[in-house]
Design a protein around this motif. Structure first.
Motif, short mmCIF file in Angstrom:
data_model
loop_
_atom_site.label_atom_id
_atom_site.label_comp_id
_atom_site.label_asym_id
_atom_site.label_seq_id
_atom_site.Cartn_x
_atom_site.Cartn_y
_atom_site.Cartn_z
N LEU A 94 5.15 3.54 -5.10
CA LEU A 94 3.79 4.06 -5.56
C LEU A 94 4.31 5.34 -6.39
CD1 LEU A 94 0.88 3.51 -3.29
CD2 LEU A 94 1.90 1.97 -4.88
N LYS A 129 -1.71 -1.50 -9.69
CA LYS A 129 -1.43 -1.18 -10.99
C LYS A 129 -0.08 -1.45 -11.45
CE LYS A 129 -5.35 2.15 -10.83
NZ LYS A 129 -5.49 3.42 -11.05
N ARG A 130 0.90 -1.51 -10.40
CA ARG A 130 2.45 -1.80 -10.84
C ARG A 130 2.80 -3.30 -10.85
NH1 ARG A 130 7.04 1.25 -8.61
NH2 ARG A 130 7.57 0.58 -10.62
N GLU A 185 -4.94 -0.11 -4.18
CA GLU A 185 -5.52 0.18 -5.51
C GLU A 185 -4.38 0.43 -6.46
OE1 GLU A 185 -8.41 -1.03 -6.78
OE2 GLU A 185 -8.61 -1.94 -4.77
N LEU A 186 -3.44 1.58 -5.86
CA LEU A 186 -2.49 2.04 -6.66
C LEU A 186 -1.69 0.97 -6.90
CD1 LEU A 186 -1.96 5.72 -5.55
CD2 LEU A 186 -2.96 4.94 -7.73
N GLN A 187 -1.17 0.19 -5.97
CA GLN A 187 0.00 -0.86 -6.02
C GLN A 187 -0.34 -1.86 -6.89
OE1 GLN A 187 2.44 -1.03 -2.75
NE2 GLN A 187 3.00 -3.14 -3.08
N TYR A 208 2.12 7.48 -2.07
CA TYR A 208 1.22 6.99 -1.09
C TYR A 208 0.03 8.04 -1.16
CZ TYR A 208 -0.95 5.93 3.36
OH TYR A 208 -1.88 5.63 4.29
N PRO A 209 -1.18 7.61 -1.28
CA PRO A 209 -2.30 8.61 -1.49
C PRO A 209 -2.96 9.33 -0.06
CG PRO A 209 -2.94 6.51 -1.87
CD PRO A 209 -1.66 6.36 -1.56
N ASP A 239 -6.77 3.21 -0.88
CA ASP A 239 -6.40 3.65 -2.32
C ASP A 239 -4.84 3.35 -2.55
OD1 ASP A 239 -8.81 5.26 -2.39
OD2 ASP A 239 -8.00 7.04 -1.94
N LEU A 256 3.07 6.48 -9.63
CA LEU A 256 1.57 6.90 -9.71
C LEU A 256 1.15 8.13 -8.82
CD1 LEU A 256 0.64 3.13 -9.53
CD2 LEU A 256 0.76 4.75 -11.80
N ARG A 295 0.77 -1.23 -0.09
CA ARG A 295 -0.15 -0.03 -0.05
C ARG A 295 0.70 1.05 0.01
NH1 ARG A 295 -2.16 -2.71 5.35
NH2 ARG A 295 -1.70 -4.34 3.79
#
Length: 295
Positions: free
Chosen positions: A134, A153-154, A149-151, A140-141, A146, A137, A108
């Motif tokens: 992250l 995508k990698r 969800e971002l991780q 870290y959001p 979230d 992207l 995350r």
């Protein structure tokens, strides 16, 4: 509303959280399944709140701790995500070069818990670098949902390259003596295992409940390992026997510790999966291992 304590929570809820945290079920499915355990004055909202990380009240080392020199830096990861940000921390008054430790986050991003771990490492006499995979992207959001969800995508092998690049950056840092170890948690535990596969000059690797390399990969390891597993973590532990077989067959130095009656994530003091006794023992072992091997 009943104030929850860890002993109020059915083990099935911890297992559900593990499925949710590792993207096996959606947040909607997690909340729906929690309703089965909302009994006896316990509500779904109270269960959800209780299981959610608390980053406000759990920091062990404050970001502005006067004993430390801690700042964000960037470094290049040409085979990974490009420019990566990380938290670099060292003891404030140290003038000599120090051994280094890469601190690898869960699935995350670089959240407050992992930054805190980086500061804890530095207080024990190391220069630490905690990267954020992250960054490509946006970083870290600000919340773990979230972040997960971002991780997703990698590509995890590209993220591995980001942490290998962190090793090389720290090795050449003016305040590092070139002796580097790594500690990682969950996804970071897999990274710690894989860094041992790919970096023969890595001095020590400490995976916490991390996924294991393949047999072919594991046979390449030259780095001493100290591995920490939670006894209730059947998902990760199922890969241990095969890993241990390869380590033994190739005379690879390792020590594996299994902590009874604790869950995956037991070191993370921001959630109720945290177990203080096991976490303290595991961390004492980790620091002693680094002090022995990073010479």
């Amino acid at each position: 509303m009943k104030k929850l304590a860890k002993e109020d929570i059915n083990q099935d809820v911890f297992d559900l959280y593990d499925d949710y945290a590792h993207n096996k079920i959606s947040r909607r499915q997690f909340v729906e399944k929690l309703s089965l355990y909302a009994i006896g004055g316990i509500t779904v909202s109270s269960l959800l709140s209780f299981m959610t990380p608390n980053y406000i009240d759990t920091l062990l080392v404050k970001p502005d701790d006067e004993r430390l020199d801690s700042k964000y830096i960037t470094y290049s990861s040409p085979k990974g995500g490009g420019t990566i940000k990380g938290l670099l921390t060292k003891p404030e008054k140290t003038k000599t070069k120090l051994p280094g430790v890469i601190v690898v986050h869960e699935n995350r991003g670089l959240n407050p818990y992992i930054e805190d771990v980086g500061r804890r490492v530095a207080l024990d006499g190391f220069i630490s670098l905690a990267p954020d995979a992250l960054c490509p992207l946006g970083g870290y959001p600000g919340n773990d949902d979230d972040g997960r969800e971002l991780q997703k995508k990698r590509d995890r092998n590209e993220m591995l390259e980001d942490f290998i690049a962190a090793f090389h950056f720290l090795s050449n840092h003016e305040h590092c003596d070139g002796n580097i170890g790594v500690v990682g948690f969950c996804f970071g535990g897999w990274i710690a295992n894989m860094m041992a596969v790919h970096i023969p000059t890595l001095k020590a690797s400490v995976p916490f409940y991390g996924g294991q390399p393949t047999a072919e990969e594991a046979a390449k390891i030259k780095t001493p390992l100290q591995l920490h597993y939670a006894s209730l973590d059947t998902r990760v532990n199922e890969g241990w026997d095969a890993y241990q077989t390869v380590l033994k067959a190739n005379n690879i130095e390792y020590a594996a510790h299994f902590y009874p009656e604790v869950n995956h994530g037991f070191h993370n003091n921001t959630t109720p999966r945290y177990d203080q006794e096991a976490a303290t023992l595991a961390w004492d072992r980790t620091i002693a291992f680094f002090k022995e091997k990073l010479k």
